[in-house]
Every structure is written in structure tokens, then in C-alpha cells.
Enzyme design. Structure first.
Site, PDB file in Angstrom:
ATOM      1  N   VAL A  23       0.822  -1.205   0.000  1.00  0.00           N
ATOM      2  CA  VAL A  23       0.000   0.000   0.000  1.00  0.00           C
ATOM      3  C   VAL A  23       0.857   1.257   0.000  1.00  0.00           C
ATOM      4  O   VAL A  23       0.422   2.332  -0.429  1.00  0.00           O
ATOM      5  CB  VAL A  23      -0.944  -0.012   1.226  1.00  0.00           C
ATOM      6  CG1 VAL A  23      -0.156   0.150   2.523  1.00  0.00           C
ATOM      7  CG2 VAL A  23      -2.028   1.064   1.130  1.00  0.00           C
ATOM      8  N   LYS A  24       2.094   1.149   0.454  1.00  0.00           N
ATOM      9  CA  LYS A  24       2.953   2.318   0.607  1.00  0.00           C
ATOM     10  C   LYS A  24       3.367   2.950  -0.725  1.00  0.00           C
ATOM     11  O   LYS A  24       3.841   4.094  -0.749  1.00  0.00           O
ATOM     12  CB  LYS A  24       4.207   1.946   1.406  1.00  0.00           C
ATOM     13  CG  LYS A  24       3.932   1.421   2.806  1.00  0.00           C
ATOM     14  CD  LYS A  24       3.379   2.490   3.718  1.00  0.00           C
ATOM     15  CE  LYS A  24       3.320   2.009   5.163  1.00  0.00           C
ATOM     16  NZ  LYS A  24       2.860   3.048   6.089  1.00  0.00           N
TER      17      LYS A  24
END
Length: 452
Positions: A43-44
């Protein structure tokens, strides 16, 4: 032809996947926002791109500059992808508890990795927070990302992740659950969803050793809550500015063991090869199930990929060493599995205290059986050695037979764990277990580890 102009254009638009086996007893529809489909497998990637673009736009990041960040690995990977495409150098500062795989992956994509101790205060000059800031001050033409306090972190999720979840559930989402580290995901997604429907509940998954849950419930930053933990990617010993506590309805804490066990179960029972924080997140869902009804749509976000944990949560030896491996242990023979590659360490009656001290130091043990030509005749432990050392004026030439205690009970390997525990409760610090033609020792710590 349909193609992305570079790898950055593949960030986002990740799938939503229905959970099945692990949530069969939960009376709601459980959907996973599956963020490993991002190019950096987490997700980063979303916030890494947004933070760099915003820093370029306002001049904080100049062409050919060096990006510096303290990271648990995933933000570093996202930053590395953007740095490659845009022509920046990258220095990632990591705590030593992070998996070797994360460090190796970052080096593989060209990042310089610096490793700092985990078990230090945030303001300690050795901490990865402090080292990151110092490097940014010392490195010419550099930019310190500071994902914890950088508003572009939460903004990325407000602009992308939140809208995707809303559209994929057709606005039917009732609960959003996610592990909390920097706070960007829960705050950005939560803000967007609450604006769409203020009745949506936003839940954070925390870990023991982190300050979030108690601070949210009491407003007290309790330093006694802070201690070292194993779970990666969630929890903090600081209060990042990106954590908007006003958006969060509640926190649930998950133990290191449960996070690790459920990371394995996601792979084996759902076919989802995910990271450690995903195990914590799905266990958090199960702990919150009393809050759901059959008409609810619960979205849990899974941060990263299992490839970064193959030496840890997906390694049975690593799991077993920490008492995390769920196994059917009912007899002494089961318990001795952890001793199968070890030989019993003993000391003879005529040997000296100095010999026993050296043997304990070499083998990192705290007690030993004492033998003579007939077999086991006694025992010696740290307490007896310490007393002999002090009472004899630090003279360690005393024979072991002069200070030894009574011998340990001898049991067959078929006896139950309860029978062993009863012997230890009756004043014995250990018992000897006969397995075939050899003996092994079971101590209080073995029993305690079994209880974990």
C-alpha cells in the site's frame, strides 16, 4: 495499444477480494482490499509517489537530489521505484527487527540501507528516527521524507484508496479495518469514507508495545505501554501527526503470536501470501466480530506481500523458537522436539565449581545434572554456584559434590506435560526425561514456553 508509460502508472486500482475460510463464523461480508497488487507489493507505493510529487511541486526535492527516510521496508520500496523512474538517490534507515528480506529487496532496487537498533528511545541518537534526521542535515541536496508527519501520506489515501473502496463496494461499506503505523492509510481512507457516510466505523489494529489504543481511549501517552515487539508494520512508540484520532472509532490490539499465526493461516487457508500486518489485521477482524451484523460490509486492508517474511513468519524454525508454532504438545516426547539436536550437559561430582561455571557459560544454561560412575546423583544451578562463589571468598576450586542439590526426578518420555509441571511445582527446578537410551532435561522455562 494499452500500456503504462512507466511502472508508476500501475500504482492503485487494486482488487477487492472476498474472505472465506478464516471468517466463516463472522456474520458479515468480509472483503479484503488487496494492496500487494501495487508494483512495489504494498500500500505504501501510493503515498511514496504522492509525497515525492508534492515535494517536487513546492521545491523541497530538487533534481538529482537524495531522498532520505526511516522505514520498516515498504515505504522504502515505494520510494525506490519512484526514485528510479525520476532519477533520485535513496537512503533508507531501518530498525534491526525488520526482516532481512526487506533489507535485501531495498538494496536490490538500488537503495542504500542503514540499520539501527530497535530497542532504543525515539530521541536516542541511534534510533532510526534520529539517524534519518541527522543524515538529512548532513547530506547536500537531500530531502527527509518523514512519512509519519508528512501530510501527503494521508492525502494519498484520501485521493486514491478511499475512493476506490467506496466505488468497489458501491457505497455499501459499513466498517473499515486496518493496521496503524504512520497513520496515513487509516486517516486518509477514514476521512474520505466518513465524508461519504459518517456512520461508517473506522477501526485501527494495534499491537502490544504500542501506544495507540490507550491514547485513543484516555488521551494519556503512557510510556509504560512502550516495549519491544515482533509484529512488523504496525504500532508506534510515538504519536505521528498523520494519525487523526478524531476519525478513528476504536482500536483493537493483537498479540505478536496471533499476528504471526494468522499470517501463516492466510496463506494456507485463503491462498493469500501476505505480510505480518495482514495476520494482525484479520485477527483484529475476528476479535471485532461482535460489532458486525449480517447486513454489514466490512473492508480490511492488507498492506504487503509474504515474500518479505519468508525467513520469519513463514519459517517454522523461527516460529517454533518464539513459541508461535501451533502444535499438539501433550507429552514429554512432544516437548523434547525442541531439544532434538542438543546433548544433555552434565558435571561430575569431583569437578570444580569453576568447571561448572564455564560449562554453563558455554552452553548458555542455568542448571545441570550432577553425575558419578553410578549415574545421576544430584544437580547444580546458578543459585548454588553463586553461594559457593561468595561464601568461599570467590574461590572456585570447591568440588561440585560439596555444593550440589538433590537429583532431578527421572521420568519416561510418555508422561504428560501436566505430570512434569506437577514435579516442578513440587520444588524441582527441572526433570530428566528418558528417551530411548538417552536423557534430556526439561526446565521451568520449557514449560513456560509451552504455555505461550
Amino acid at each position: 495499444m494499452k500500456y503504462a508509460k512507466n511502472i508508476l502508472e500501475t500504482i492503485g486500482d487494486t482488487p477487492m477480494v472476498k474472505m472465506n475460510a478464516l471468517v466463516k463464523d463472522v456474520d458479515a461480508l468480509i472483503l479484503a482490499k488487496y494492496e500487494t497488487f501495487n508494483p512495489g507489493n504494498s500500500v505504501k507505493d501510493r503515498m511514496a509517489l504522492k509525497m515525492i510529487e508534492d515535494a517536487e511541486a513546492d521545491g523541497r526535492l530538487q533534481p538529482g537530489g537524495t531522498i532520505i527516510e526511516g522505514t520498516s521496508g515498504n515505504t522504502g520500496m515505494g520510494l525506490a521505484l519512484v526514485a528510479i523512474v525520476k532519477g533520485y538517490k535513496l537512503i533508507c534507515v531501518m530498525a534491526d527487527k525488520q526482516s532481512k528480506e526487506k533489507m535485501d529487496i531495498l538494496r536490490a532496487v538500488g537503495a542504500k540501507v542503514m540499520v539501527c537498533p530497535t530497542n532504543v528511545e525515539p530521541d536516542d541518537p541511534r534510533s532510526y528516527y534520529s539517524v534519518s534526521k541527522r543524515l538529512a542535515e548532513e547530506t547536500p541536496n537531500s530531502w527527509y521524507v518523514n512519512q509519519y508527519d508528512n501530510p501527503s501520506n494521508a492525502k494519498a489515501h484520501y485521493e486514491s484508496t478511499g475512493p476506490e473502496i467506496w466505488e468497489q463496494t458501491e457505497g455499501k461499506i459499513t466498517h473499515f479495518i486496518v493496521g496503524v503505523g504512520t497513520g496515513g492509510t487509516i486517516s486518509g481512507v477514514g476521512k474520505y469514507l466518513k465524508e461519504k457516510n459518517p456512520n461508517i466505523k473506522i477501526w485501527g489494529v494495534d499491537t502490544y508495545g504500542s501506544v495507540f489504543k490507550k491514547y485513543h481511549e484516555t488521551g494519556v501517552f503512557d510510556e509504560n505501554e512502550i516495549y519491544s515487539y515482533i509484529t512488523e508494520g504496525i504500532g508506534e512508540d510515538i504519536l505521528p501527526k498523520n494519525v487523526d484520532f478524531s476519525i478513528i472509532d476504536g482500536f483493537v490490539k493483537v498479540t505478536d503470536k496471533d499476528a504471526a499465526v494468522y499470517t501463516q493461516r492466510l496463506a494456507k487457508e485463503e491462498g493469500m501470501f501476505l505480510g505480518n500486518s495482514a495476520g494482525a489485521a484479520i485477527k483484529g477482524v475476528l476479535q471485532l466480530k461482535e460489532n458486525f451484523t449480517k447486513d454489514d460490509v466490512v473492508v480490511v486492508l492488507f498492506h504487503d506481500h509474504g515474500s518479505r517474511y519468508v525467513g520469519k513468519m513463514f519459517n517454522d524454525d523461527w516460529m517454533r523458537e518464539r513459541g508461535f508454532l501451533e502444535a499438539d504438545v501433550s507429552t514429554a516426547k512432544d516437548l523434547l522436539e525442541t531439544h532434538k539436536n542438543k546433548s544433555l550437559v552434565t558435571v561430575k561430582t569431583e569437578e570444580l565449581v569453576s568447571h561448572a561455571i564455564e560449562r554453563m557459560r558455554t552452553h548458555n544454561i542455568s542448571q545441570m545434572p550432577v553425575t558419578d560412575s553410578e549415574g545421576f546423583v544430584g544437580s547444580v544451578d546458578e543459585g548454588a554456584l553463586f553461594s559457593a562463589f561468595i561464601e568461599n571468598g570467590k574461590n572456585t576450586d570447591t568440588p561440585i559434590k560439596a555444593i550440589m542439590n538433590g537429583k532431578y526426578p527421572e521420568l519416561e518420555d510418555t508422561v504428560s506435560i501436566d505430570a512434569i509441571a506437577k514435579q516442578i511445582k513440587n520444588g524441582n527446578s527441572a526433570v530428566l526425561i528418558k528417551s530411548g537410551n538417552t536423557f534430556q532435561i526439561i526446565t521451568k522455562s520449557d514449560i513456560i514456553n509451552h504455555m505461550n
